[in-house]
Design a protein around this motif. Structure first.
Motif, mmCIF file in Angstrom:
data_model
loop_
_atom_site.group_PDB
_atom_site.id
_atom_site.type_symbol
_atom_site.label_atom_id
_atom_site.label_comp_id
_atom_site.label_asym_id
_atom_site.label_seq_id
_atom_site.Cartn_x
_atom_site.Cartn_y
_atom_site.Cartn_z
ATOM 1 N N PHE A 96 0.543 -3.704 4.380
ATOM 2 C CA PHE A 96 0.164 -2.782 5.442
ATOM 3 C C PHE A 96 -1.198 -2.137 5.197
ATOM 4 O O PHE A 96 -1.705 -1.422 6.068
ATOM 5 C CB PHE A 96 1.241 -1.695 5.614
ATOM 6 C CG PHE A 96 1.402 -0.798 4.413
ATOM 7 C CD1 PHE A 96 0.667 0.368 4.295
ATOM 8 C CD2 PHE A 96 2.306 -1.115 3.413
ATOM 9 C CE1 PHE A 96 0.831 1.200 3.207
ATOM 10 C CE2 PHE A 96 2.468 -0.298 2.321
ATOM 11 C CZ PHE A 96 1.722 0.868 2.218
ATOM 12 N N GLU A 97 -1.792 -2.350 4.020
ATOM 13 C CA GLU A 97 -3.108 -1.799 3.715
ATOM 14 C C GLU A 97 -4.250 -2.770 4.023
ATOM 15 O O GLU A 97 -5.420 -2.428 3.816
ATOM 16 C CB GLU A 97 -3.188 -1.410 2.228
ATOM 17 C CG GLU A 97 -2.289 -0.259 1.840
ATOM 18 C CD GLU A 97 -2.352 0.057 0.366
ATOM 19 O OE1 GLU A 97 -2.225 1.248 0.010
ATOM 20 O OE2 GLU A 97 -2.538 -0.883 -0.441
ATOM 21 N N LEU A 100 -7.283 -1.579 6.046
ATOM 22 C CA LEU A 100 -8.198 -0.720 5.288
ATOM 23 C C LEU A 100 -9.140 -1.554 4.436
ATOM 24 O O LEU A 100 -10.323 -1.218 4.289
ATOM 25 C CB LEU A 100 -7.395 0.247 4.402
ATOM 26 C CG LEU A 100 -6.470 1.228 5.117
ATOM 27 C CD1 LEU A 100 -5.681 2.039 4.099
ATOM 28 C CD2 LEU A 100 -7.270 2.158 6.013
ATOM 29 N N ALA A 135 -8.494 6.186 9.390
ATOM 30 C CA ALA A 135 -7.455 5.151 9.351
ATOM 31 C C ALA A 135 -6.535 5.353 8.156
ATOM 32 O O ALA A 135 -5.313 5.169 8.256
ATOM 33 C CB ALA A 135 -8.103 3.768 9.299
ATOM 34 N N LEU A 136 -7.124 5.735 7.003
ATOM 35 C CA LEU A 136 -6.315 6.001 5.815
ATOM 36 C C LEU A 136 -5.363 7.168 6.045
ATOM 37 O O LEU A 136 -4.180 7.110 5.678
ATOM 38 C CB LEU A 136 -7.243 6.290 4.632
ATOM 39 C CG LEU A 136 -6.574 6.562 3.276
ATOM 40 C CD1 LEU A 136 -5.882 5.313 2.767
ATOM 41 C CD2 LEU A 136 -7.599 7.052 2.262
ATOM 42 N N ASP A 138 -4.252 8.303 9.016
ATOM 43 C CA ASP A 138 -3.230 7.926 10.002
ATOM 44 C C ASP A 138 -2.160 7.033 9.377
ATOM 45 O O ASP A 138 -0.968 7.162 9.684
ATOM 46 C CB ASP A 138 -3.885 7.190 11.178
ATOM 47 C CG ASP A 138 -4.783 8.112 11.995
ATOM 48 O OD1 ASP A 138 -4.623 9.333 11.870
ATOM 49 O OD2 ASP A 138 -5.648 7.591 12.724
ATOM 50 N N LEU A 139 -2.594 6.131 8.492
ATOM 51 C CA LEU A 139 -1.638 5.204 7.884
ATOM 52 C C LEU A 139 -0.687 5.917 6.949
ATOM 53 O O LEU A 139 0.538 5.718 7.004
ATOM 54 C CB LEU A 139 -2.402 4.105 7.137
ATOM 55 C CG LEU A 139 -1.554 3.061 6.408
ATOM 56 C CD1 LEU A 139 -0.691 2.285 7.402
ATOM 57 C CD2 LEU A 139 -2.441 2.112 5.617
ATOM 58 N N TYR A 140 -1.202 6.791 6.082
ATOM 59 C CA TYR A 140 -0.371 7.411 5.051
ATOM 60 C C TYR A 140 0.361 8.664 5.524
ATOM 61 O O TYR A 140 1.152 9.219 4.773
ATOM 62 C CB TYR A 140 -1.216 7.733 3.813
ATOM 63 C CG TYR A 140 -1.322 6.541 2.886
ATOM 64 C CD1 TYR A 140 -0.432 6.374 1.837
ATOM 65 C CD2 TYR A 140 -2.285 5.564 3.079
ATOM 66 C CE1 TYR A 140 -0.515 5.279 1.007
ATOM 67 C CE2 TYR A 140 -2.373 4.458 2.255
ATOM 68 C CZ TYR A 140 -1.480 4.325 1.217
ATOM 69 O OH TYR A 140 -1.552 3.230 0.386
ATOM 70 N N HIS A 142 2.038 8.367 8.475
ATOM 71 C CA HIS A 142 3.088 7.786 9.325
ATOM 72 C C HIS A 142 3.667 6.541 8.647
ATOM 73 O O HIS A 142 3.803 5.480 9.264
ATOM 74 C CB HIS A 142 2.533 7.424 10.706
ATOM 75 C CG HIS A 142 1.957 8.578 11.455
ATOM 76 N ND1 HIS A 142 0.643 8.956 11.346
ATOM 77 C CD2 HIS A 142 2.532 9.464 12.315
ATOM 78 C CE1 HIS A 142 0.416 10.010 12.113
ATOM 79 N NE2 HIS A 142 1.551 10.339 12.712
ATOM 80 N N LEU A 143 4.008 6.691 7.383
ATOM 81 C CA LEU A 143 4.559 5.555 6.639
ATOM 82 C C LEU A 143 6.023 5.349 6.994
ATOM 83 O O LEU A 143 6.787 6.313 7.166
ATOM 84 C CB LEU A 143 4.420 5.794 5.131
ATOM 85 C CG LEU A 143 3.003 5.727 4.553
ATOM 86 C CD1 LEU A 143 3.006 6.197 3.100
ATOM 87 C CD2 LEU A 143 2.443 4.322 4.634
ATOM 88 N N GLN A 147 7.628 0.910 3.649
ATOM 89 C CA GLN A 147 6.279 1.035 3.117
ATOM 90 C C GLN A 147 6.246 1.993 1.932
ATOM 91 O O GLN A 147 5.536 1.759 0.949
ATOM 92 C CB GLN A 147 5.328 1.502 4.221
ATOM 93 C CG GLN A 147 5.056 0.445 5.277
ATOM 94 C CD GLN A 147 4.259 0.978 6.446
ATOM 95 O OE1 GLN A 147 4.100 2.191 6.612
ATOM 96 N NE2 GLN A 147 3.754 0.074 7.282
#
Length: 765
Positions: A96-97, A100, A135-136, A138-140, A142-143, A147
């Protein structure tokens, strides 16, 4: 370094005791390493004593020769073989990374282009960096649970010793379980944080493949748990608070570990930790798997890093058990509730320690400082408690886990996959026992009738339940005997699958059910237990009929009593009573014995009073929820009543003919299927149908009405109906009016209204 030139040293004229005291007399200050190359001998009267020290491997602890005094923590930090890695670990990108990583490559490419061309790409680089940071974030933030599981298992995630050396001023590792082994998967030792001593213990994973093999991937054997147990007793004896770090996929489950008592070692730790008189803090820094994690996790406070997980079974194992495939691990991770926030919501974990964006491996030092702060804050709270409060606090923490509420309805979607409640197995009763119980119950019912008391309802219901169980068992045995069990099971699955999808029953499935029903009726008499089944079924029908009759009589008597009371209230009203007394007095004064000899005015007054009473009684009955179809007045003349008797007979015959026509139409396959579909749809909709169900029901009703209307519009029925209407009009003219009953019958045929039952206590007009 001192040395001895001779290979041997001889001592003469001295006893053996003088020899062992020689360190005080002549060889003081000689290193033991040098003496290891020397040979001692004593020759006195033929007695010779020699000693030779065996060469062993040089250890680099407890005091290594190459200890660097400038290392933070001093020489004591070298008491652990854990050293910084010589090579920087390779970056590992999770699935999922990958978006990035693509942004990072773009930033590197733009910088490389700027260096090669000399152009200014500052704005583009800043824009890409801002986009990367967003982006980092938002990703971390809403894990998903799976994940977070992958982050907790990240190869570069800081280990127990990484955190310990970052948060302690001094740390001394303690080895061995004093039973012959030192398990490297569990590390224990004493360290200080801000001058306060702690006993540290935790699971230790490797930072590379070589270390993982050495540490057994953080999976302890029984020796590791017994080493931790020894250090718990040590800390309890000296009053050191205990801090445990949990990071293991589970206890090592090989044959040797089971032979050495893996379960016993874990259970012993669980029991012991609840009795320790010092504060205990457990911190989940990675994954905490099953009993292997809980063996050092029975603490007063359980803290978790933000991306750590704590579970009884891994998502892959759970998916393999429930969904027969490890590919369902994301769904299992969501259902298991294994993340830190969910466990805090369930009051299993007591706090969440934040991690930097990108996980703990993105900034291990910052994560360690958050752990240090959490340890200090939590320990300040626990040290205020005395021993009894600590023990009670630890006990109550685990006693409150798994609380539930009764009486709350379960979501139907969740209830589908729940295990059905198993009915208790009841022993079968023989026919003789049933006959005896049935006769006894019949005698009780007869006695109740003779004494005009209510029959024994409880005993009757119990007997009917018992007979129902017996009939069900006999029927299943009969189905097995005639070989229809498999077909019943297949049809049952098809029926339930159709109901679960909220679809109407397919006509093909209805045909299968009808065929199986016919075949069962034909073959059932050939079953060996058919006689027993028929006997028990007849008894069940008899008792069901008796119960329904008893209930209807009870309801009828109650209703009759209520109606009589209401009628008495109406008759007892002063105005009605006064009118009736006046009419009685007038009839007595006239001296007439026959009703037909009364004057017309008196007759009209009598009819008026009766109609008033009937009207009041009708209103009372409607207020009780009863539906009054017609009130037939007895005040009419006999000639008027007899004039309509023949007409009413013709109405009844026409009504019967119409009903037969309706039955023939209903028994046709097309309309019969539509009625069955309507029944099924109404049963699914229940008492509160939604808009979709209402539309389906209305459409089916309209189709059925149309079919019936087409069937009843035949020329023969029309002619009979017209003839009857002609006779009614002629009779109306000759008599001068219709009573209420005839009007109701006439309007019924005039409107051609038909009623038939479609199930579920509903009627369709």
């Amino acid at each position: 370094m001192a040395s001895i030139s001779h290979s041997s040293v001889a001592f003469t004229g001295a006893s053996a005791s003088d020899l062992f005291r020689s360190s005080r007399n002549g060889v003081n200050g000689v290193p033991l390493k040098v003496l290891g190359r020397a040979r001692f001998s004593v020759n006195q009267s033929g007695l010779a004593v020699t000693a030779k020290l065996r060469k062993v491997k040089k250890h680099e602890y407890p005091w290594p020769d190459d200890a660097d005094p400038n290392v933070k923590g001093g020489v004591l930090s070298h008491l652990s073989p854990f050293k910084p890695l010589k090579e920087k670990p390779k970056p590992v990108t999770l699935d999922f990374e990958k978006p990035l990583v693509q942004l990072e490559k773009k930033i590197i490419d733009v910088r490389k282009m700027a260096n090669e061309t000399g152009l200014d790409f500052t704005d583009q680089i800043i824009s890409l960096e801002n986009k990367y940071q967003q982006a980092l974030k938002d990703l971390y933030t809403h894990l998903t649970p799976i994940q977070r599981v992958n982050i907790a298992r990240h190869p570069n995630r800081p280990t127990f010793l990484d955190h310990v050396f970052n948060i302690t001023e001094k740390f001394v590792e303690l080895h061995g379980d004093r039973a012959g082994y030192d398990d490297p998967a569990i590390v224990t030792g004493i360290g200080t944080i801000d001058g306060r001593r702690y006993m540290f213990m935790g699971h230790q994973k490797g930072r590379n493949t070589k270390e993982n093999i050495q540490r057994n991937f953080g999976m302890p054997t029984p020796h590791g748990y017994r080493k931790a147990l020894r250090m718990m007793y040590y800390a309890d004896h000296h009053g050191f608070p205990i801090v445990t770090f949990i990071d293991t996929p589970g206890a090592y489950a090989d044959l040797k570990s089971e032979e050495l008592g893996q379960g016993e070692a874990i259970a012993h730790n669980l029991r012991t930790m609840f009795g320790l008189k010092v504060p205990i803090i457990s911190i989940v820094i990675g994954e905490g798997g099953s009993g292997g994690a809980l063996a050092i996790g029975c603490a007063n406070k359980l803290l978790m890093l933000e991306n750590a997980v704590f579970y009884v079974a891994s998502p892959e194992a759970c998916a393999a058990i429930l969904w027969k495939s490890a590919k369902a691990a994301p769904k299992a991770a969501e259902k298991l509730k294994i993340t830190s926030t969910e466990l805090c919501r369930l009051q299993i974990a007591d706090g969440v320690i934040p991690e930097p964006l990108g996980g703990a491996h993105a900034d291990p030092s910052w994560t360690s400082q958050r752990i240090k702060q959490a340890i200090n804050d939590t320990m300040d709270e626990l040290l205020k408690m005395d021993t009894q409060q600590l023990l009670k606090h630890r006990m109550l923490k685990f006693r409150k886990i798994g609380g539930f509420q009764e009486g709350i309805p379960i979501d139907p979607e969740r209830k589908v996959n729940m295990k059905k409640k198993e009915e208790p197995i009841v022993g079968r009763a023989s026919n003789e026992e049933l006959e005896g119980e049935v006769e006894h119950l019949k005698q009780q019912i007869l006695k109740a009738k003779e004494s005009s008391t209510t029959p024994p309802e409880v005993a009757l219901n119990q007997m009917m339940e018992k007979l129902q169980r017996e009939v069900d068992h006999e029927f299943s045995e009969a189905v097995k005997a005639i070989g229809l069990q498999d077909r019943f099971a297949m049809l049952r699955e098809e029926f339930f699958s159709a109901n679960s999808r909220d679809q109407l029953m397919h006509p093909g499935l209805m045909d299968k059910i009808a065929k199986l029903k016919d075949e069962l009726n034909q073959c059932l008499s050939a079953a060996p237990n058919y006689g027993s089944l028929k006997y028990k079924l007849d008894m069940l029908k008899e008792f069901s009929k008796a119960k329904s009759v008893s209930e209807s009589k009870s309801k009828a008597s109650t209703l009759k009593q209520e109606i009589n009371e209401k009628f008495k209230e109406i008759i007892s009203r002063p105005d009605i009573k006064e009118k009736m007394e006046a009419l009685k007095a007038e009839v007595q004064e006239s001296g007439v014995s026959n009703l037909g000899d009364l004057d017309e005015e008196v007759k009209e007054r009598i009819v008026s009073v009766k109609q008033e009473i009937e009207s009041e009684l009708t209103n009372v009955l409607k207020s009780m929820g009863l539906e009054v179809e017609a009130v037939k007045s007895k005040a009419k003349e006999l000639s008027e009543e007899t004039s309509f008797s023949n007409l009413k007979g013709k109405m009844d015959s026409l009504n019967e003919e119409i009903n037969k026509k309706i039955e023939n139409v209903i028994n046709s396959s097309d309309l019969k299927d539509m009625i069955e579909l309507l029944k099924l749809e109404r049963a699914k909709a229940g008492k509160t149908p939604d808009m979709t169900s209402k539309n389906k029901i209305e459409a089916l009703e309209q189709q059925i009405k149309q079919k019936l209307s087409e069937a009843l519009s035949s020329s023969e029925l029309k002619e009979k109906h017209e003839e009857l209407m002609t006779e009614i009009s002629e009779t109306r003219e000759s008599v001068g009016g219709l009573d209420e009953s005839s009007k109701a019958e006439s309007s019924k045929h005039d409107e051609s209204r038909v009623e038939f039952n479609v199930g579920a206590n509903r009627s369709f007009a």
